[in-house]
Motif scaffolding. Structure first.
Motif, short mmCIF file in Angstrom:
data_model
loop_
_atom_site.label_atom_id
_atom_site.label_comp_id
_atom_site.label_asym_id
_atom_site.label_seq_id
_atom_site.Cartn_x
_atom_site.Cartn_y
_atom_site.Cartn_z
N LYS A 1 -5.44 6.17 0.40
CA LYS A 1 -4.49 6.41 1.02
C LYS A 1 -3.71 5.03 1.46
O LYS A 1 -3.98 4.33 1.39
N LEU A 2 -1.96 5.54 1.71
CA LEU A 2 -1.28 4.25 1.69
C LEU A 2 -1.24 3.99 3.20
O LEU A 2 -0.63 5.21 3.74
N ILE A 3 -0.99 3.08 3.52
CA ILE A 3 -0.69 3.03 5.06
C ILE A 3 0.57 2.15 5.25
O ILE A 3 0.80 1.08 4.64
N PRO A 4 1.48 2.55 6.05
CA PRO A 4 2.88 1.80 6.18
C PRO A 4 2.22 0.38 6.91
O PRO A 4 1.34 0.26 7.72
N TYR A 5 2.99 -0.65 6.61
CA TYR A 5 2.83 -2.06 7.30
C TYR A 5 2.58 -1.99 8.87
O TYR A 5 3.68 -1.47 9.41
N ILE A 6 1.76 -2.32 9.49
CA ILE A 6 1.73 -2.61 10.83
C ILE A 6 0.85 -3.74 11.19
O ILE A 6 -0.13 -3.90 10.69
N PRO A 7 1.59 -4.80 11.73
CA PRO A 7 1.13 -5.99 11.99
C PRO A 7 -0.12 -6.31 12.54
O PRO A 7 -0.83 -6.96 12.18
N VAL A 8 -0.73 -5.49 13.52
CA VAL A 8 -1.63 -5.48 14.14
C VAL A 8 -2.92 -5.29 13.14
O VAL A 8 -3.75 -6.01 13.33
N LEU A 9 -2.68 -4.69 12.15
CA LEU A 9 -3.80 -4.54 11.00
C LEU A 9 -4.09 -5.82 10.12
O LEU A 9 -4.74 -5.79 9.52
N GLU A 10 -3.21 -6.65 10.45
CA GLU A 10 -3.53 -8.13 9.71
C GLU A 10 -4.59 -8.52 10.51
O GLU A 10 -5.10 -9.94 9.78
N HIS B 1 -13.84 4.47 0.43
CA HIS B 1 -12.42 4.73 0.49
C HIS B 1 -11.61 3.43 0.59
O HIS B 1 -11.49 2.80 1.47
N LEU B 2 -10.70 3.50 -0.45
CA LEU B 2 -9.50 2.17 -0.41
C LEU B 2 -8.40 2.56 0.34
O LEU B 2 -7.68 3.49 -0.27
N TYR B 3 -8.09 1.95 1.26
CA TYR B 3 -6.68 2.17 2.03
C TYR B 3 -5.71 1.01 1.59
O TYR B 3 -6.44 -0.17 1.58
N PHE B 4 -4.66 1.27 1.40
CA PHE B 4 -3.59 0.15 0.83
C PHE B 4 -2.60 -0.14 2.00
O PHE B 4 -1.76 0.98 2.05
N ASP C 1 -4.90 7.70 13.62
CA ASP C 1 -4.19 8.94 13.08
C ASP C 1 -3.96 8.67 11.50
O ASP C 1 -3.88 9.56 10.79
N LEU C 2 -3.91 7.67 11.10
CA LEU C 2 -3.72 6.96 9.85
C LEU C 2 -4.87 6.99 8.79
O LEU C 2 -4.87 7.12 7.55
#
Length: 114
Positions: free
Chosen positions: A65-74, A44-47, A4-5
């Motif tokens: 688009k800015l995405i809130p920090y989500i550990p799994v995306l590391e 598209h650059l997401y940060f 959804d992000l």
């Protein structure tokens, strides 16, 4: 849901830059955006960072688009879709690994400049 992000309905490919925190690190990492866009114009650059730092980049036209920090995306393999039907991102960049995640510079007498 992480899906959804991101904007899956857009034709461009997606890239993610990850920099969890710090005004200094986010400022330094943002200096890479123009060069990135020159090389990956069709992305598209997401940060992703902690939400308290969003104001640093919310007016940056190079960030889709800015995405809130989500550990799994590391996890790069997760992000690029290894073992999955489709990938969240086509390009994964985590430039602060040696400064924030795993200190990789302390013992170097001649550090490598990227």
């Amino acid at each position: 849901d992480i899906w959804d992000l991101i904007d899956t309905h857009l034709p461009n490919k997606r890239a993610i830059f990850i920099c969890k925190e710090s005004i200094g690190d986010i400022t330094i990492v943002s200096s890479l955006f123009e060069s990135f866009h020159q090389q990956y114009a069709d992305h598209h650059l997401y940060f992703m960072c902690e939400e308290k730092y969003f104001e640093l980049l919310e007016d940056c036209p190079l960030v889709h688009k800015l995405i809130p920090y989500i550990p799994v995306l590391e996890n790069e393999l997760f992000c690029i879709g290894a073992g999955q039907k489709k990938a969240l991102f086509d390009v994964f960049l985590f430039p602060t690994i040696p400064t924030q995640k795993v200190l990789g510079y302390l013992g170097q007498t001649n550090p490598v400049i990227l």
